[in-house]
Scaffold this motif. Sequence first.
Motif, short mmCIF file in Angstrom:
data_model
loop_
_atom_site.label_atom_id
_atom_site.label_comp_id
_atom_site.label_asym_id
_atom_site.label_seq_id
_atom_site.Cartn_x
_atom_site.Cartn_y
_atom_site.Cartn_z
N PHE A 1 83.52 34.71 -5.50
CA PHE A 1 83.34 35.61 -6.64
C PHE A 1 84.72 36.11 -7.05
O PHE A 1 85.50 36.57 -6.20
CB PHE A 1 82.50 36.82 -6.24
N ALA A 2 85.03 36.05 -8.34
CA ALA A 2 86.22 36.69 -8.89
C ALA A 2 85.75 37.90 -9.68
O ALA A 2 85.00 37.76 -10.66
CB ALA A 2 87.00 35.74 -9.78
N LEU A 3 86.17 39.09 -9.26
CA LEU A 3 85.68 40.33 -9.86
C LEU A 3 86.80 41.09 -10.54
O LEU A 3 87.91 41.22 -10.00
CB LEU A 3 85.05 41.22 -8.78
N ASP A 4 86.51 41.58 -11.73
CA ASP A 4 87.39 42.52 -12.43
C ASP A 4 86.76 43.89 -12.24
O ASP A 4 85.79 44.25 -12.91
CB ASP A 4 87.47 42.14 -13.91
N VAL A 5 87.30 44.66 -11.29
CA VAL A 5 86.70 45.93 -10.87
C VAL A 5 87.46 47.10 -11.52
O VAL A 5 88.68 47.21 -11.33
CB VAL A 5 86.74 46.10 -9.34
N PRO A 6 86.78 47.96 -12.27
CA PRO A 6 87.44 49.15 -12.80
C PRO A 6 88.10 49.94 -11.67
O PRO A 6 87.55 50.07 -10.57
CB PRO A 6 86.30 49.94 -13.45
N LEU B 1 88.95 38.78 -5.22
CA LEU B 1 88.17 37.61 -4.85
C LEU B 1 87.35 37.92 -3.60
O LEU B 1 87.90 38.48 -2.63
CB LEU B 1 89.08 36.41 -4.59
N ILE B 2 86.07 37.58 -3.61
CA ILE B 2 85.19 37.82 -2.47
C ILE B 2 84.55 36.50 -2.06
O ILE B 2 84.01 35.76 -2.89
CB ILE B 2 84.09 38.84 -2.81
N SER B 3 84.59 36.18 -0.75
CA SER B 3 84.03 34.92 -0.27
C SER B 3 83.57 35.10 1.20
O SER B 3 84.14 35.89 1.94
CB SER B 3 85.10 33.84 -0.33
N ASP B 4 82.46 34.47 1.60
CA ASP B 4 81.57 33.64 0.81
C ASP B 4 80.27 34.42 0.65
O ASP B 4 79.71 34.86 1.63
CB ASP B 4 81.34 32.32 1.52
N ASP C 1 93.97 41.06 -2.15
CA ASP C 1 93.57 40.19 -3.28
C ASP C 1 92.27 39.48 -2.96
O ASP C 1 91.50 39.15 -3.87
CB ASP C 1 94.65 39.14 -3.55
N ILE C 2 92.03 39.23 -1.67
CA ILE C 2 90.87 38.46 -1.23
C ILE C 2 90.15 39.24 -0.12
O ILE C 2 90.80 39.73 0.81
CB ILE C 2 91.29 37.09 -0.68
N LEU C 3 88.84 39.34 -0.23
CA LEU C 3 88.02 39.93 0.82
C LEU C 3 87.16 38.83 1.42
O LEU C 3 86.36 38.21 0.70
CB LEU C 3 87.13 41.05 0.27
N ILE C 4 87.31 38.58 2.71
CA ILE C 4 86.48 37.60 3.41
C ILE C 4 85.41 38.37 4.16
O ILE C 4 85.72 39.19 5.04
CB ILE C 4 87.31 36.75 4.38
N LEU D 1 76.94 35.80 4.45
CA LEU D 1 76.48 35.75 3.07
C LEU D 1 75.80 37.05 2.66
O LEU D 1 75.99 37.53 1.53
CB LEU D 1 75.53 34.56 2.88
N GLU D 2 75.00 37.62 3.54
CA GLU D 2 74.27 38.84 3.17
C GLU D 2 75.23 39.98 2.83
O GLU D 2 75.06 40.66 1.82
CB GLU D 2 73.35 39.25 4.32
N ALA D 3 76.23 40.18 3.68
CA ALA D 3 77.21 41.23 3.42
C ALA D 3 77.96 40.96 2.12
O ALA D 3 78.16 41.87 1.30
CB ALA D 3 78.18 41.35 4.59
N GLY D 4 78.36 39.72 1.92
CA GLY D 4 79.13 39.38 0.72
C GLY D 4 78.33 39.53 -0.55
O GLY D 4 78.82 40.04 -1.56
N ASN D 5 77.09 39.08 -0.51
CA ASN D 5 76.25 39.16 -1.70
C ASN D 5 75.97 40.61 -2.07
O ASN D 5 76.02 40.98 -3.26
CB ASN D 5 74.94 38.40 -1.45
N MET D 6 75.69 41.43 -1.06
CA MET D 6 75.45 42.85 -1.35
C MET D 6 76.71 43.53 -1.87
O MET D 6 76.66 44.33 -2.81
CB MET D 6 74.92 43.55 -0.10
N LEU D 7 77.86 43.22 -1.26
CA LEU D 7 79.11 43.84 -1.71
C LEU D 7 79.42 43.47 -3.15
O LEU D 7 79.73 44.34 -3.98
CB LEU D 7 80.25 43.39 -0.79
#
Length: 465
Positions: free
Chosen positions: A284-289, A296-299, A397-400, A404-410
């Motif tokens: 996921f590439a996110l533009d966060v206010p 970037l968040i994966s996976d 810049d990147i959050l690993i 999947l559950e943690a990443g999807n919720m985040l």
Amino acid sequence: MQYIENRTFDEIKLGETAELTRTLRPEDIELFAVMSGDVNPTHVDAEYANSDIFHHVIAHGMWGGALISAVLGTELPGPGTIYLTQSFCFRAPVGVGDTVTIRVTVVEKDDQHRHVTLDCLCTNQRGETVIEGRALVIAPDVKVRRPRVILPEVHLHERGARFNDLIKATAALTPVRTAVVHPCDTLSLEGALEAGAKALIVPVLVGPRARIEAAAAEFGGDLSGVEIVDTPHSHAAAETAVALARAGEVGMLMKGKLHTDELLAPVVNRDMGLRTERRMSHVFALDVPNYPRPLLISDAAINISPDLETKRDIVQNAIDLALALGITLPKVAILSAVETVTPTIPSTLDAAALCKMAQRGQITGGEIDGPLAFDNAVSKLAAEAKGIQSGVAGEADILIVPDLEAGNMLAKQLIYLAGADAAGIVLGARVPIVLTSRADGVMSRLASAAMAQLLVHHRARGLPL
């Protein structure tokens, strides 16, 4: 502690002065427009930014009223002052970057009504008069001394700004021939055609021709000159698109109206798919206010409970994408619930192992630290409060994520609660795969296509993918 204290009518002397100095910033103009609802083009449009009309309007709206009022309400006479009338003349333009000093001077006092008249003079950094006039106020008769309120820092977020920057970064690149898989709804088809119009891709529409044409008719999309590979259904569309990629006829895939599993099934096929030695992962590439850089968040979409070897590939895939996006040394935070290695929390052990793998050259191209909790991965203050010494903490810049559950919720919390914009891409296959949600709009699809295009050209230059 700083205090604010007024001058009562009896204390005020003729000739007494007070002043305030401020520098006009672009965000001041934007904030003024948000607060007032004033979006007159002469106030906020870039084409007026160097015009006298623009400067005079800003001087009147922001400096002339607000800053003079600030001096009267906080300095002289101060708290308890009632503003009655004002009369100003604008002598010179005020523009972004100008520093204006506002000075008020007491020239008259009316004992019967506690009226005070003050001359108001605003000068710029060159000593030129930009505003002059008078203000009439009722001075307070009760002494007030209170702690000065420290105003919060305000951040204005322009939606899509970082995604637009991504798209602009592709301006010099040739569009990538792209198989758009089963674009049988208006949103996915419109996104593909718009990506083609912006020279991000050359769309090859793979799916039932009649349904694609019907979707185009719904929003007036122009299919002239666009190649359509007719297939009977979505399963066949996915298999055909993968075959095109294997044959080198397309350089990337783009998901249309079909389930992710349906698209990826032929991709991961061991004999006829697009597998490589690298495990595939989603980013996921996110533009966060309020976060100063793309995140970037994966996976969060493919690998459910990745083991250490899979996490190594997830990290490397994300680093390679960040490098393709122009981030010189991506900072990678390996997330867990805590920032210390704790044997009873397996994700902290994986984080420590990944950091050691990076030290030994098994992961390259980025700066890695972990375990880090989410707060100290994205907040310098949180990291400093916990005494964490790290080049990554607070600046990731990147959050690993652990799974999947943690990443999807985040990711979805940032999207739906923090107002983040999201784009998505699958890495680790022979070609990048633009993978967006069915709820994503055209901008998300364009940003995802731009990332994939940058990645394709990054690999074409002989750099790692």
